[in-house]
Design a protein around this motif. Structure first.
Motif, PDB file in Angstrom:
ATOM      1  N   ASN A  75      37.988  37.272  39.219  1.00  0.00           N
ATOM      2  CA  ASN A  75      38.800  36.923  40.377  1.00  0.00           C
ATOM      3  C   ASN A  75      40.056  36.156  39.982  1.00  0.00           C
ATOM      4  N   LEU A  76      39.955  35.295  38.978  1.00  0.00           N
ATOM      5  CA  LEU A  76      41.131  34.568  38.493  1.00  0.00           C
ATOM      6  C   LEU A  76      42.164  35.540  37.943  1.00  0.00           C
ATOM      7  N   ARG A  77      41.681  36.556  37.230  1.00  0.00           N
ATOM      8  CA  ARG A  77      42.611  37.543  36.677  1.00  0.00           C
ATOM      9  C   ARG A  77      43.253  38.370  37.794  1.00  0.00           C
ATOM     10  N   LEU A  78      42.486  38.707  38.819  1.00  0.00           N
ATOM     11  CA  LEU A  78      43.030  39.445  39.956  1.00  0.00           C
ATOM     12  C   LEU A  78      44.097  38.618  40.677  1.00  0.00           C
ATOM     13  N   ARG A  79      43.841  37.321  40.835  1.00  0.00           N
ATOM     14  CA  ARG A  79      44.835  36.447  41.470  1.00  0.00           C
ATOM     15  C   ARG A  79      46.107  36.379  40.638  1.00  0.00           C
ATOM     16  N   ASN A  80      45.954  36.377  39.308  1.00  0.00           N
ATOM     17  CA  ASN A  80      47.115  36.358  38.430  1.00  0.00           C
ATOM     18  C   ASN A  80      47.957  37.627  38.605  1.00  0.00           C
ATOM     19  N   LEU A 216      31.016  47.332  38.233  1.00  0.00           N
ATOM     20  CA  LEU A 216      31.235  48.672  37.695  1.00  0.00           C
ATOM     21  C   LEU A 216      32.701  48.878  37.310  1.00  0.00           C
ATOM     22  N   TYR A 217      32.912  49.518  36.176  1.00  0.00           N
ATOM     23  CA  TYR A 217      34.250  50.015  35.853  1.00  0.00           C
ATOM     24  C   TYR A 217      34.122  51.395  35.221  1.00  0.00           C
ATOM     25  N   VAL A 218      35.241  52.103  35.113  1.00  0.00           N
ATOM     26  CA  VAL A 218      35.235  53.465  34.581  1.00  0.00           C
ATOM     27  C   VAL A 218      35.975  53.502  33.257  1.00  0.00           C
ATOM     28  N   ASP A 219      35.359  54.119  32.271  1.00  0.00           N
ATOM     29  CA  ASP A 219      35.978  54.327  30.962  1.00  0.00           C
ATOM     30  C   ASP A 219      36.170  55.832  30.756  1.00  0.00           C
ATOM     31  N   VAL A 220      37.420  56.275  30.767  1.00  0.00           N
ATOM     32  CA  VAL A 220      37.705  57.685  30.489  1.00  0.00           C
ATOM     33  C   VAL A 220      37.819  57.839  28.976  1.00  0.00           C
ATOM     34  N   ALA A 221      36.834  58.479  28.376  1.00  0.00           N
ATOM     35  CA  ALA A 221      36.760  58.576  26.915  1.00  0.00           C
ATOM     36  C   ALA A 221      37.627  59.700  26.366  1.00  0.00           C
ATOM     37  N   ASP A 222      37.656  60.843  27.066  1.00  0.00           N
ATOM     38  CA  ASP A 222      38.406  62.012  26.574  1.00  0.00           C
ATOM     39  C   ASP A 222      39.031  62.761  27.726  1.00  0.00           C
ATOM     40  N   LYS A 286      27.091  45.066  28.730  1.00  0.00           N
ATOM     41  CA  LYS A 286      26.424  43.859  29.208  1.00  0.00           C
ATOM     42  C   LYS A 286      27.413  42.724  29.520  1.00  0.00           C
ATOM     43  N   ASN A 287      27.300  42.210  30.773  1.00  0.00           N
ATOM     44  CA  ASN A 287      28.105  41.068  31.228  1.00  0.00           C
ATOM     45  C   ASN A 287      29.605  41.249  30.980  1.00  0.00           C
ATOM     46  N   TRP A 288      30.127  42.459  31.235  1.00  0.00           N
ATOM     47  CA  TRP A 288      31.528  42.740  30.914  1.00  0.00           C
ATOM     48  C   TRP A 288      32.504  41.855  31.673  1.00  0.00           C
ATOM     49  N   HIS A 293      38.134  40.546  26.371  1.00  0.00           N
ATOM     50  CA  HIS A 293      38.744  41.771  25.849  1.00  0.00           C
ATOM     51  C   HIS A 293      38.560  42.943  26.810  1.00  0.00           C
ATOM     52  N   THR A 294      37.415  42.988  27.504  1.00  0.00           N
ATOM     53  CA  THR A 294      37.198  44.054  28.482  1.00  0.00           C
ATOM     54  C   THR A 294      38.087  43.853  29.701  1.00  0.00           C
ATOM     55  N   LEU A 295      38.184  42.611  30.162  1.00  0.00           N
ATOM     56  CA  LEU A 295      39.031  42.312  31.313  1.00  0.00           C
ATOM     57  C   LEU A 295      40.499  42.609  31.011  1.00  0.00           C
ATOM     58  N   THR A 296      40.923  42.300  29.801  1.00  0.00           N
ATOM     59  CA  THR A 296      42.316  42.559  29.412  1.00  0.00           C
ATOM     60  C   THR A 296      42.599  44.058  29.365  1.00  0.00           C
ATOM     61  N   LYS A 297      41.607  44.838  28.913  1.00  0.00           N
ATOM     62  CA  LYS A 297      41.768  46.293  28.860  1.00  0.00           C
ATOM     63  C   LYS A 297      41.881  46.863  30.274  1.00  0.00           C
ATOM     64  N   LEU A 298      41.051  46.356  31.184  1.00  0.00           N
ATOM     65  CA  LEU A 298      41.041  46.876  32.549  1.00  0.00           C
ATOM     66  C   LEU A 298      42.178  46.327  33.394  1.00  0.00           C
ATOM     67  N   ILE A 299      42.480  45.054  33.217  1.00  0.00           N
ATOM     68  CA  ILE A 299      43.510  44.382  34.021  1.00  0.00           C
ATOM     69  C   ILE A 299      44.441  43.646  33.069  1.00  0.00           C
ATOM     70  N   PRO A 300      45.417  44.330  32.502  1.00  0.00           N
ATOM     71  CA  PRO A 300      46.320  43.690  31.538  1.00  0.00           C
ATOM     72  C   PRO A 300      47.023  42.497  32.148  1.00  0.00           C
ATOM     73  N   ASP A 301      47.274  41.488  31.324  1.00  0.00           N
ATOM     74  CA  ASP A 301      48.023  40.318  31.787  1.00  0.00           C
ATOM     75  C   ASP A 301      49.384  40.761  32.273  1.00  0.00           C
ATOM     76  N   SER A 302      49.743  40.347  33.492  1.00  0.00           N
ATOM     77  CA  SER A 302      51.037  40.744  34.063  1.00  0.00           C
ATOM     78  C   SER A 302      52.053  39.642  33.786  1.00  0.00           C
ATOM     79  N   LYS A 303      53.103  40.005  33.125  1.00  0.00           N
ATOM     80  CA  LYS A 303      54.157  39.042  32.795  1.00  0.00           C
ATOM     81  C   LYS A 303      55.462  39.478  33.436  1.00  0.00           C
TER      82      LYS A 303
END
Length: 303
Positions: A75-80, A216-222, A286-288, A293-303
């Motif tokens: 939630n903190l990352r979403l607020r960011n 839940l999140y989605v990982d598109v592998a190929d 587990k506990n993603w 690193h998982t959160l950064t991949k899904l929700i990159p830091d917005s600058k």
């Protein structure tokens, strides 16, 4: 459009509490499925662009995650993501749910635009619902955002497509003059991988109950273009936090994962002209939501 009419172009950040109707507005305004719409709060995790072209010009909307009071990492990352999108934009569209009494969370959301009232339009949403109380919302706005004039406080139903044009016109009125930033045929700038992830996640969360949609999140592998580009082959994973959730997502006799897969293929087929072939599986990360690193991949830091 007359020869003398000046084209307007603006980047517009959409803000509001979870489930205020931001994604529904964006999809209705763009007339295309740009953002996930779900009764489950906080399904938007990234700043998603939708593009509206009219005779007045071009509005590039950024649908931000619902602004939510919570100290959890996700939630903190979403607020960011939400806060960062307000830097350097031309206009703000603040959507308020008319069926909910404003509380602390609404006050905190309103504070985001306190210093930007000159470039803010407010849309009081869900006027089609019987429990809507627009007068209560107008009193809240008057008290918390007194600098916003009456002509920029509008009422709408994003779901029923009423009042949308008036909201767009109010945004054009305060937009700067400028040439379009995107081709007029575009309605989003999302890339293929992101779009596929969002479609699958949207179809999954609307079919899963309790805590699972947020876990839940989605990982598109190929992604492969096959048959001379006529087929789009995708291998993707629905990732959950615990082994017990995996069984729920798969369902009895694999019925649930099949339902999600077929619904995803149907939705993707409405967006892309290629034949869609989707290999969809479930795995545990587990506990993603506690892993940076998982959160950064899904929700990159917005600058």
């Amino acid at each position: 459009m007359s020869d003398t009419q000046e084209l307007k172009t603006a980047v517009v950040a959409i803000i509001g509490r979870p489930s205020a109707g931001k994604s529904t507005f964006l999809n209705t305004a763009c007339q295309e499925p740009v953002s996930i719409v779900s009764p489950i709060p906080q399904t938007t995790r990234n700043a998603i662009k939708g593009i509206v072209n009219t005779s007045f010009g071009q509005l590039i909307f950024i649908d931000t995650p619902g602004y939510h009071d919570s100290e959890k990492k996700l939630n903190l990352r979403l607020r960011n993501v939400t806060e960062s999108q307000l830097d350097g934009i031309d206009c703000i569209l603040y959507i308020i749910d008319a069926t909910r009494t404003p509380g602390e969370e609404e006050i905190h959301t309103a504070e985001l635009v306190k210093n930007a009232q000159a470039k803010t339009v407010i849309a009081i949403n869900k006027l089609d619902l019987q429990q809507a109380q627009p007068l209560k919302i107008r009193n809240f706005i008057k008290e918390n955002l007194p600098g916003i004039p009456a002509e920029r406080i509008l009422e709408m139903s994003a779901e029923k497509d009423t009042g949308i044009n008036e909201v767009l016109k109010a945004l054009y009125d305060i937009s700067p003059a400028g040439e379009p930033m995107y081709d007029e045929e575009l309605y989003t700038d999302q890339d293929l991988r992101f779009r596929i992830c969002e479609v699958i996640r949207g179809e999954a969360i609307n079919r899963l109950a309790d805590e699972i949609p947020h876990a839940l999140y989605v990982d598109v592998a190929d992604i492969e273009h096959r048959n001379d580009g006529k087929k789009l082959w995708i291998r993707a994973f629905l990732c959950v936090e615990r082994e017990s959730q995996k069984g729920i997502v798969i369902g009895k006799g694999a019925a649930k994962i099949k339902e999600i897969r077929l619904a995803s293929i149907k939705k993707l087929s409405e967006i892309y002209i290629q034949k869609i072939d989707l290999d969809l599986q479930v795995k545990v990360d587990k506990n993603w939501r506690q892993k940076d690193h998982t959160l950064t991949k899904l929700i990159p830091d917005s600058k």
